[in-house]
Scaffold this motif. Sequence first.
Motif, PDB file in Angstrom:
ATOM      1  N   LEU A   1      11.239   8.045  -4.870  1.00  8.96           N
ATOM      2  CA  LEU A   1      12.396   8.778  -5.708  1.00  8.96           C
ATOM      3  C   LEU A   1      12.310  10.182  -5.240  1.00  8.96           C
ATOM      4  O   LEU A   1      13.248  11.005  -5.749  1.00  8.96           O
ATOM      5  N   GLY A   2      11.576  10.829  -4.281  1.00 10.41           N
ATOM      6  CA  GLY A   2      11.615  12.030  -4.010  1.00 10.41           C
ATOM      7  C   GLY A   2      11.228  12.840  -5.250  1.00 10.41           C
ATOM      8  O   GLY A   2      11.596  14.102  -5.140  1.00 10.41           O
ATOM      9  N   MET A   3      10.186  12.620  -6.050  1.00 10.13           N
ATOM     10  CA  MET A   3       9.909  13.298  -7.153  1.00 10.13           C
ATOM     11  C   MET A   3       8.249  13.584  -7.037  1.00 10.13           C
ATOM     12  O   MET A   3       7.515  13.417  -7.746  1.00 10.13           O
ATOM     13  N   GLU A   4       7.712  14.013  -5.719  1.00  7.79           N
ATOM     14  CA  GLU A   4       6.503  14.035  -5.567  1.00  7.79           C
ATOM     15  C   GLU A   4       6.030  15.280  -6.570  1.00  7.79           C
ATOM     16  O   GLU A   4       4.642  15.245  -6.823  1.00  7.79           O
ATOM     17  N   ASP A   5       6.795  16.050  -6.932  1.00  7.14           N
ATOM     18  CA  ASP A   5       6.367  17.359  -7.763  1.00  7.14           C
ATOM     19  C   ASP A   5       5.793  16.866  -9.043  1.00  7.14           C
ATOM     20  O   ASP A   5       4.750  17.499  -9.513  1.00  7.14           O
TER      21      ASP A   5
ATOM     22  N   GLU B   1      -2.059   5.291  -8.021  1.00  6.81           N
ATOM     23  CA  GLU B   1      -1.395   4.851  -6.547  1.00  6.81           C
ATOM     24  C   GLU B   1      -0.091   4.358  -6.732  1.00  6.81           C
ATOM     25  O   GLU B   1       0.449   4.815  -5.894  1.00  6.81           O
ATOM     26  N   ALA B   2       0.049   3.268  -7.731  1.00  5.09           N
ATOM     27  CA  ALA B   2       1.290   2.670  -7.647  1.00  5.09           C
ATOM     28  C   ALA B   2       2.534   4.047  -8.064  1.00  5.09           C
ATOM     29  O   ALA B   2       3.550   4.023  -7.777  1.00  5.09           O
ATOM     30  N   LEU B   3       1.957   4.770  -9.096  1.00  4.41           N
ATOM     31  CA  LEU B   3       2.770   5.656  -9.532  1.00  4.41           C
ATOM     32  C   LEU B   3       3.100   6.857  -8.484  1.00  4.41           C
ATOM     33  O   LEU B   3       4.511   7.314  -8.297  1.00  4.41           O
ATOM     34  N   VAL B   4       2.328   7.075  -7.772  1.00  3.71           N
ATOM     35  CA  VAL B   4       2.432   7.989  -6.556  1.00  3.71           C
ATOM     36  C   VAL B   4       3.587   7.165  -5.527  1.00  3.71           C
ATOM     37  O   VAL B   4       4.419   8.147  -5.474  1.00  3.71           O
ATOM     38  N   TRP B   5       3.389   6.072  -5.354  1.00  6.42           N
ATOM     39  CA  TRP B   5       4.274   5.288  -4.398  1.00  6.42           C
ATOM     40  C   TRP B   5       5.717   5.472  -4.981  1.00  6.42           C
ATOM     41  O   TRP B   5       6.610   5.880  -4.259  1.00  6.42           O
ATOM     42  N   ILE B   6       6.042   5.194  -6.369  1.00 11.91           N
ATOM     43  CA  ILE B   6       7.211   5.109  -6.911  1.00 11.91           C
ATOM     44  C   ILE B   6       7.878   6.815  -6.761  1.00 11.91           C
ATOM     45  O   ILE B   6       8.876   6.983  -6.484  1.00 11.91           O
ATOM     46  N   CYS B   7       7.080   7.760  -7.195  1.00  7.03           N
ATOM     47  CA  CYS B   7       7.325   9.083  -7.234  1.00  7.03           C
ATOM     48  C   CYS B   7       7.685   9.651  -5.627  1.00  7.03           C
ATOM     49  O   CYS B   7       8.928  10.052  -5.368  1.00  7.03           O
TER      50      CYS B   7
ATOM     51  N   MET C   1      -1.279   2.069  -0.824  1.00  6.56           N
ATOM     52  CA  MET C   1      -0.580   0.792  -1.474  1.00  6.56           C
ATOM     53  C   MET C   1       0.840   0.888  -1.132  1.00  6.56           C
ATOM     54  O   MET C   1       1.321   1.807  -1.310  1.00  6.56           O
ATOM     55  N   GLU C   2       1.379  -0.392  -0.629  1.00  7.14           N
ATOM     56  CA  GLU C   2       2.740  -0.171  -0.248  1.00  7.14           C
ATOM     57  C   GLU C   2       3.535  -1.418  -0.967  1.00  7.14           C
ATOM     58  O   GLU C   2       2.858  -2.339  -1.293  1.00  7.14           O
ATOM     59  N   PHE C   3       4.832  -1.226  -1.499  1.00  6.20           N
ATOM     60  CA  PHE C   3       5.667  -2.189  -2.142  1.00  6.20           C
ATOM     61  C   PHE C   3       6.898  -2.132  -1.299  1.00  6.20           C
ATOM     62  O   PHE C   3       7.346  -1.361  -0.448  1.00  6.20           O
ATOM     63  N   GLU C   4       7.527  -3.235  -1.497  1.00  9.57           N
ATOM     64  CA  GLU C   4       8.968  -3.421  -0.820  1.00  9.57           C
ATOM     65  C   GLU C   4       9.976  -2.477  -1.423  1.00  9.57           C
ATOM     66  O   GLU C   4      10.730  -1.968  -0.741  1.00  9.57           O
ATOM     67  N   ASN C   5       9.803  -2.345  -2.732  1.00  7.08           N
ATOM     68  CA  ASN C   5      10.810  -1.554  -3.695  1.00  7.08           C
ATOM     69  C   ASN C   5      10.362  -1.298  -4.926  1.00  7.08           C
ATOM     70  O   ASN C   5       9.215  -1.512  -5.502  1.00  7.08           O
ATOM     71  N   ILE C   6      10.894  -0.344  -5.699  1.00  7.48           N
ATOM     72  CA  ILE C   6      10.498   0.162  -6.842  1.00  7.48           C
ATOM     73  C   ILE C   6      10.520  -1.165  -7.730  1.00  7.48           C
ATOM     74  O   ILE C   6       9.277  -0.996  -8.784  1.00  7.48           O
ATOM     75  N   LYS C   7      11.290  -1.900  -7.882  1.00  3.50           N
ATOM     76  CA  LYS C   7      11.163  -3.089  -8.757  1.00  3.50           C
ATOM     77  C   LYS C   7       9.969  -3.759  -8.521  1.00  3.50           C
ATOM     78  O   LYS C   7       9.224  -4.099  -9.718  1.00  3.50           O
ATOM     79  N   GLU C   8       9.264  -3.894  -7.347  1.00  2.00           N
ATOM     80  CA  GLU C   8       8.138  -4.560  -7.334  1.00  2.00           C
ATOM     81  C   GLU C   8       7.036  -3.951  -7.641  1.00  2.00           C
ATOM     82  O   GLU C   8       5.954  -4.296  -8.232  1.00  2.00           O
ATOM     83  N   ALA C   9       7.094  -2.560  -7.331  1.00  2.82           N
ATOM     84  CA  ALA C   9       5.938  -1.656  -7.809  1.00  2.82           C
ATOM     85  C   ALA C   9       5.930  -1.665  -9.333  1.00  2.82           C
ATOM     86  O   ALA C   9       4.549  -1.963  -9.890  1.00  2.82           O
ATOM     87  N   LEU C  10       7.184  -1.708  -9.992  1.00  2.00           N
ATOM     88  CA  LEU C  10       7.087  -1.852 -11.448  1.00  2.00           C
ATOM     89  C   LEU C  10       6.523  -3.049 -11.993  1.00  2.00           C
ATOM     90  O   LEU C  10       5.769  -3.039 -12.817  1.00  2.00           O
ATOM     91  N   GLU C  11       6.975  -4.033 -11.382  1.00  2.00           N
ATOM     92  CA  GLU C  11       6.443  -5.410 -11.780  1.00  2.00           C
ATOM     93  C   GLU C  11       5.020  -5.591 -11.749  1.00  2.00           C
ATOM     94  O   GLU C  11       4.432  -6.287 -12.619  1.00  2.00           O
ATOM     95  N   THR C  12       4.462  -5.088 -10.576  1.00  2.00           N
ATOM     96  CA  THR C  12       2.932  -5.075 -10.460  1.00  2.00           C
ATOM     97  C   THR C  12       2.333  -4.105 -11.262  1.00  2.00           C
ATOM     98  O   THR C  12       1.154  -4.527 -11.784  1.00  2.00           O
ATOM     99  N   LEU C  13       2.880  -3.255 -11.503  1.00  2.00           N
ATOM    100  CA  LEU C  13       2.158  -2.218 -12.863  1.00  2.00           C
ATOM    101  C   LEU C  13       2.119  -2.881 -14.263  1.00  2.00           C
ATOM    102  O   LEU C  13       1.188  -2.909 -14.929  1.00  2.00           O
TER     103      LEU C  13
END
Length: 64
Positions: free
Chosen positions: A50-54, A41-47, A1-13
Amino acid sequence: MEFENIKEALETLVSANDREGSLKVNGKPGNLNDLKEFNFEALVWICDSLGMEDIYLKNASQSS
């Protein structure tokens, strides 16, 4: 799943989790597991963005 930016990912969620809407998967009604998979999947993309894979890697190692 790909988004243009974090705002789009959050709006989709937010849209996917709207209590008034209905979840569709390939044109058919979705179930709770479909929603959970979509959310994860969306949360993984956001993480990742943001460099927060952990966050999800730690959760994955705890459930093993």
